[in-house]
Design a protein around this motif. Structure first.
Motif, PDB file in Angstrom:
ATOM      1  N   LYS A  56     -24.731 -32.292   8.732  1.00  0.00           N
ATOM      2  CA  LYS A  56     -25.342 -31.372   9.694  1.00  0.00           C
ATOM      3  C   LYS A  56     -24.299 -30.787  10.643  1.00  0.00           C
ATOM      4  N   LYS A  57     -23.414 -31.667  11.105  1.00  0.00           N
ATOM      5  CA  LYS A  57     -22.445 -31.191  12.097  1.00  0.00           C
ATOM      6  C   LYS A  57     -21.049 -31.019  11.515  1.00  0.00           C
ATOM      7  N   GLU A  58     -20.970 -30.585  10.275  1.00  0.00           N
ATOM      8  CA  GLU A  58     -19.636 -30.462   9.682  1.00  0.00           C
ATOM      9  C   GLU A  58     -18.836 -29.367  10.394  1.00  0.00           C
ATOM     10  N   ARG A  59     -17.522 -29.571  10.443  1.00  0.00           N
ATOM     11  CA  ARG A  59     -16.639 -28.647  11.153  1.00  0.00           C
ATOM     12  C   ARG A  59     -15.986 -27.716  10.131  1.00  0.00           C
ATOM     13  N   VAL A  60     -16.596 -26.563   9.920  1.00  0.00           N
ATOM     14  CA  VAL A  60     -16.042 -25.616   8.942  1.00  0.00           C
ATOM     15  C   VAL A  60     -14.928 -24.820   9.615  1.00  0.00           C
ATOM     16  N   VAL A  61     -13.710 -24.908   9.092  1.00  0.00           N
ATOM     17  CA  VAL A  61     -12.586 -24.217   9.727  1.00  0.00           C
ATOM     18  C   VAL A  61     -12.159 -22.957   8.966  1.00  0.00           C
ATOM     19  N   ALA A  62     -12.687 -22.769   7.761  1.00  0.00           N
ATOM     20  CA  ALA A  62     -12.376 -21.543   7.019  1.00  0.00           C
ATOM     21  C   ALA A  62     -13.389 -21.359   5.902  1.00  0.00           C
ATOM     22  N   GLU A  63     -13.638 -20.103   5.558  1.00  0.00           N
ATOM     23  CA  GLU A  63     -14.534 -19.821   4.447  1.00  0.00           C
ATOM     24  C   GLU A  63     -13.868 -18.850   3.495  1.00  0.00           C
ATOM     25  N   PHE A  64     -14.010 -19.137   2.196  1.00  0.00           N
ATOM     26  CA  PHE A  64     -13.393 -18.297   1.174  1.00  0.00           C
ATOM     27  C   PHE A  64     -14.438 -17.945   0.122  1.00  0.00           C
ATOM     28  N   TRP A  65     -14.076 -17.076  -0.793  1.00  0.00           N
ATOM     29  CA  TRP A  65     -14.991 -16.693  -1.862  1.00  0.00           C
ATOM     30  C   TRP A  65     -15.287 -17.874  -2.784  1.00  0.00           C
ATOM     31  N   VAL A  70     -13.299 -27.894   5.455  1.00  0.00           N
ATOM     32  CA  VAL A  70     -13.970 -28.728   6.443  1.00  0.00           C
ATOM     33  C   VAL A  70     -12.921 -29.661   7.034  1.00  0.00           C
ATOM     34  N   LEU A  71     -12.970 -29.829   8.346  1.00  0.00           N
ATOM     35  CA  LEU A  71     -12.017 -30.709   9.026  1.00  0.00           C
ATOM     36  C   LEU A  71     -12.723 -31.974   9.508  1.00  0.00           C
ATOM     37  N   VAL A  72     -12.120 -33.125   9.253  1.00  0.00           N
ATOM     38  CA  VAL A  72     -12.647 -34.407   9.738  1.00  0.00           C
ATOM     39  C   VAL A  72     -11.654 -34.991  10.742  1.00  0.00           C
ATOM     40  N   LEU A  73     -12.144 -35.337  11.916  1.00  0.00           N
ATOM     41  CA  LEU A  73     -11.297 -35.896  12.977  1.00  0.00           C
ATOM     42  C   LEU A  73     -11.618 -37.368  13.205  1.00  0.00           C
ATOM     43  N   PHE A 112     -10.607 -30.929   4.056  1.00  0.00           N
ATOM     44  CA  PHE A 112     -11.110 -30.861   2.683  1.00  0.00           C
ATOM     45  C   PHE A 112     -11.254 -29.403   2.277  1.00  0.00           C
ATOM     46  N   PHE A 113     -10.966 -29.116   1.027  1.00  0.00           N
ATOM     47  CA  PHE A 113     -11.355 -27.831   0.457  1.00  0.00           C
ATOM     48  C   PHE A 113     -12.568 -28.135  -0.413  1.00  0.00           C
ATOM     49  N   VAL A 114     -13.726 -27.592  -0.027  1.00  0.00           N
ATOM     50  CA  VAL A 114     -14.978 -27.887  -0.737  1.00  0.00           C
ATOM     51  C   VAL A 114     -15.361 -26.672  -1.579  1.00  0.00           C
ATOM     52  N   SER A 115     -15.580 -26.884  -2.872  1.00  0.00           N
ATOM     53  CA  SER A 115     -15.930 -25.766  -3.762  1.00  0.00           C
ATOM     54  C   SER A 115     -17.383 -25.373  -3.554  1.00  0.00           C
ATOM     55  N   ASN A 116     -17.753 -24.203  -4.075  1.00  0.00           N
ATOM     56  CA  ASN A 116     -19.145 -23.773  -3.987  1.00  0.00           C
ATOM     57  C   ASN A 116     -20.072 -24.728  -4.739  1.00  0.00           C
ATOM     58  N   GLU A 117     -19.499 -25.497  -5.637  1.00  0.00           N
ATOM     59  CA  GLU A 117     -20.293 -26.499  -6.373  1.00  0.00           C
ATOM     60  C   GLU A 117     -20.354 -27.817  -5.596  1.00  0.00           C
ATOM     61  N   ARG A 118     -19.969 -27.775  -4.347  1.00  0.00           N
ATOM     62  CA  ARG A 118     -20.014 -28.942  -3.462  1.00  0.00           C
ATOM     63  C   ARG A 118     -19.155 -30.112  -3.946  1.00  0.00           C
ATOM     64  N   ARG A 186      -3.636 -21.872   0.785  1.00  0.00           N
ATOM     65  CA  ARG A 186      -4.628 -21.551   1.812  1.00  0.00           C
ATOM     66  C   ARG A 186      -4.872 -22.731   2.735  1.00  0.00           C
ATOM     67  N   MET A 187      -4.814 -23.952   2.187  1.00  0.00           N
ATOM     68  CA  MET A 187      -5.019 -25.127   3.050  1.00  0.00           C
ATOM     69  C   MET A 187      -3.915 -25.199   4.097  1.00  0.00           C
ATOM     70  N   VAL A 188      -2.672 -24.980   3.688  1.00  0.00           N
ATOM     71  CA  VAL A 188      -1.570 -25.065   4.666  1.00  0.00           C
ATOM     72  C   VAL A 188      -1.688 -23.940   5.706  1.00  0.00           C
ATOM     73  N   ASP A 189      -2.074 -22.737   5.253  1.00  0.00           N
ATOM     74  CA  ASP A 189      -2.297 -21.640   6.217  1.00  0.00           C
ATOM     75  C   ASP A 189      -3.309 -22.052   7.290  1.00  0.00           C
TER      76      ASP A 189
END
Ligand code: ACO
Ligand code: ZN
Length: 225
Positions: A56-65, A70-73, A112-118, A186-189
């Motif tokens: 519910k409270k995931e921290r989305v730091v970027a969105e791509f096609w 998602v960032l976990v602290l 994390f880089f999460v795919s559209n397939e979760r 993209r993750m490093v960017d």
């Protein structure tokens, strides 16, 4: 059920008779019962590990096609930390790292880089650091039998002069079947942009720790561009 997902690889002698599993990426010989058993074990563990149900409270730091980051602290809820630990274990396994203790667990940022397939198809672990030692380029020695061993032991030559750095990348990993699509790039960017509030880190301010051969090729290319 597993066997629907397979494809035969046509890679000549080296992988003769080998199969690559399209879901977990493992290469194995179908003719060998031990290999098959090993595959089934790896397959389940891996797919469970990279499964991302979402919070519910995931921290989305970027969105791509093709996915999102998602960032976990360290102060996040238990289930998020648990996922970060599980994925780190998978990655360490693949890298051959054994029980490496994080220098400071309360300071690490897991991306994390999460795919559209979760599915978690990329992971980057960053830590705050104060200094780093530059990896020196290899001298042009002729290929010797020792070279393989050297590569295997990651015996890169490092400068003895410390340089100031801010962000240490202690692990970077992309799922084997998703490589060379710019996911690591993209993750490093995104890390450079989100690691320290309000600034975009230069490539000199990030450092890759103990790079593998893949990691070194990637880092060299990344830092040039
Ligand atoms: N060989 C040669 N060049 C490479 C390689 C490689 N194996 N990987 C990346 N590059 C270079 C290329 O120039 C590439 O651009 P191109 O595809 O247009 O030619 C550029 O780097 C960008 O590559 P990405 O697509 O962004 O990288 P990718 O998503 O494939 O991930 C990674 C690279 C993370 C190293 C991946 O290969 C991996 O997970 N390997 C196994 C785990 C590992 O060794 N991780 C590094 C450990 S070191 C550490 O964690 C500090
Ligand atoms: Zn599999």
């Amino acid at each position: 059920k597993d066997f629907k997902d397979q494809m035969i690889i046509d890679a000549g002698q080296k992988h003769f008779g080998a199969i690559i599993c399209k879901s977990c990426g493992m290469i194995y010989t179908a003719a060998s019962p031990e290999d098959e058993a090993q595959h089934i074990q790896h397959h389940q563990r891996f797919l469970e590990g990279i499964k991302y149900v979402g919070w519910k409270k995931e921290r989305v730091v970027a969105e791509f096609w093709d996915g999102k980051m998602v960032l976990v602290l360290p102060d996040d809820p238990k289930y998020a930390i648990k996922k970060a630990e599980d994925v780190r274990e998978l990655v360490d396994n693949e890298l051959g790292f054994k029980q490496i203790v994080l220098s400071c667990p309360s300071k690490i940022k897991t991306y994390f880089f999460v795919s559209n397939e979760r599915k978690i198809i990329g992971c980057l672990i960053a830590e705050q650091i104060k200094q780093a030692f530059r990896v020196l380029s290899e001298p042009n020695v002729p290929q010797s039998p020792n070279q393989d061993i050297l590569q295997h032991h990651r015996a890169w030559r490092c400068s003895i002069k410390p340089e100031a750095a801010i962000c240490g990348i202690s692990r970077i990993w992309v799922f084997s079947l998703m490589r060379r699509r710019g996911i690591a790039h993209r993750m490093v960017d995104v890390v450079r942009n989100t690691f320290m509030y309000g600034c975009y880190l230069s490539t000199d301010e990030i450092a890759f720790s103990d790079p593998t051969p893949d990691g070194k090729l990637f880092a060299t290319k990344y830092c040039q561009t």
